[in-house]
Scaffold this motif. Structure first.
Motif, PDB file in Angstrom:
ATOM      1  N   GLU A  77      46.762 -19.487  47.302  1.00 58.47           N
ATOM      2  CA  GLU A  77      47.873 -19.580  46.356  1.00 58.47           C
ATOM      3  C   GLU A  77      47.959 -18.353  45.462  1.00 58.47           C
ATOM      4  OE1 GLU A  77      47.374 -22.932  43.829  1.00 58.47           O
ATOM      5  OE2 GLU A  77      45.484 -22.231  42.958  1.00 58.47           O
ATOM      6  N   ASN A 130      45.519 -25.241  49.222  1.00 62.92           N
ATOM      7  CA  ASN A 130      46.066 -23.904  48.979  1.00 62.92           C
ATOM      8  C   ASN A 130      45.023 -22.813  49.217  1.00 62.92           C
ATOM      9  OD1 ASN A 130      48.557 -25.014  48.253  1.00 62.92           O
ATOM     10  ND2 ASN A 130      47.937 -25.205  46.114  1.00 62.92           N
ATOM     11  N   GLN A 188      54.959 -27.441  47.080  1.00 60.85           N
ATOM     12  CA  GLN A 188      54.878 -25.986  47.033  1.00 60.85           C
ATOM     13  C   GLN A 188      55.952 -25.350  47.916  1.00 60.85           C
ATOM     14  OE1 GLN A 188      51.209 -24.467  48.618  1.00 60.85           O
ATOM     15  NE2 GLN A 188      51.336 -25.674  50.482  1.00 60.85           N
ATOM     16  N   ASN A 214      54.233 -23.092  42.776  1.00 58.16           N
ATOM     17  CA  ASN A 214      53.554 -24.377  42.623  1.00 58.16           C
ATOM     18  C   ASN A 214      54.522 -25.520  42.332  1.00 58.16           C
ATOM     19  OD1 ASN A 214      50.847 -23.542  43.075  1.00 58.16           O
ATOM     20  ND2 ASN A 214      50.856 -22.577  41.055  1.00 58.16           N
TER      21      ASN A 214
END
Length: 265
Positions: free
Chosen positions: A84, A46, A214, A232
């Protein structure tokens, strides 16, 4: 040999692969050399560095290989990835013109004010992208910046994307120890959207990227990226829920969904 005036190295990082693109332009800005390779590598998660020493060795080895095969050397890199913890903001600025012309300095003033507001609110993040979304002069939408036009009120809408300064510092350190300066970071979702705009000739759309662990959603409006969200959880979570509701095995759920086409109207 034509003297190179522009050498560019691009690295795209995902959870499963790292892709390298090396470009060398000649004096006429034609591609003199280019090199592309994609390598399976799962130590970036991420947009974060999972194992620093392993990642450093991997980058050094790949850059060494590219430089040998292309006879080029690079001292800076452009990174494309999706962190992320991106934060996207849609924010507006304005200026009262009172019948005067709008100038470049007026627009620069609006942009600087917006940047100052953002940094005063949270100085732990850095701006990596600013997209001009919409321009309004006297409540009428303009196709382009209305520099030089007269009006009473100018309204400028922006989409701003921020990421933690620590994430940037970690990549700066990683590439620095590979003798590369981090030139800029490019949101991978933006690059993916540009491909849609170029290939499908549409400018307002969603991109929904579904993976096992994800989900990423990007919204483009009038060819500008205005929203990005990262979740997530992913398909594995959806498979489990459907399995419970339908009293089916997860394998059966996956098989059923794989046979359904979602491309139709």
């Amino acid at each position: 040999m034509i003297k190179s005036i522009k050498k560019s190295l691009f690295i795209e990082v995902t959870n499963s692969n790292v892709t390298f693109l090396a470009i060398d332009l000649d004096d006429d800005l034609n591609i003199n050399k280019n090199f592309f390779k994609s390598v399976e590598f799962k130590n970036f998660k991420n947009g974060k560095i999972n194992d620093y020493e392993v990642c450093k060795k991997f980058i050094i080895d790949q850059i060494t290989d590219i430089e040998k095969k292309t006879d080029l050397t690079f001292n800076e890199v452009n990174l494309s990835t999706d962190f992320e913890n991106y934060e996207s903001l849609n924010i507006s600025g304005f200026k009262k013109l009172s019948g005067s012309q709008i100038s470049k300095s007026d627009i620069s003033l609006i942009l600087n004010r917006i940047k100052n507001i953002i940094f005063e609110a949270d100085n732990s993040k850095s701006i990596i992208h600013i997209f001009n979304s919409n321009f309004f002069l006297d409540n009428e939408k303009c196709e382009n910046l209305p520099i030089g036009l007269y009006g009473d009120f100018y309204h400028h809408h922006l989409s701003v994307f921020l990421v933690s300064k620590n994430n940037i510092k970690n990549f700066q350190k990683l590439f620095g120890e590979c003798n590369l300066n981090l030139n800029r970071i490019i949101i991978k979702s933006f690059v993916d959207g540009v491909k849609v705009i170029e290939n499908q000739n549409i400018n307002t759309f969603f991109i929904i990227d579904l993976n096992d662990n994800q989900i990423k959603i990007s919204l483009f409006d009038d060819s500008s990226l205005i929203y990005f969200e990262h979740f997530n959880f992913g398909l594995s979570f959806i498979y489990k829920d459907l399995s419970k509701v339908c009293s089916l095995s997860e394998l059966s759920v996956k098989k059923i969904l794989s046979e359904i086409s979602f491309d139709g109207d």
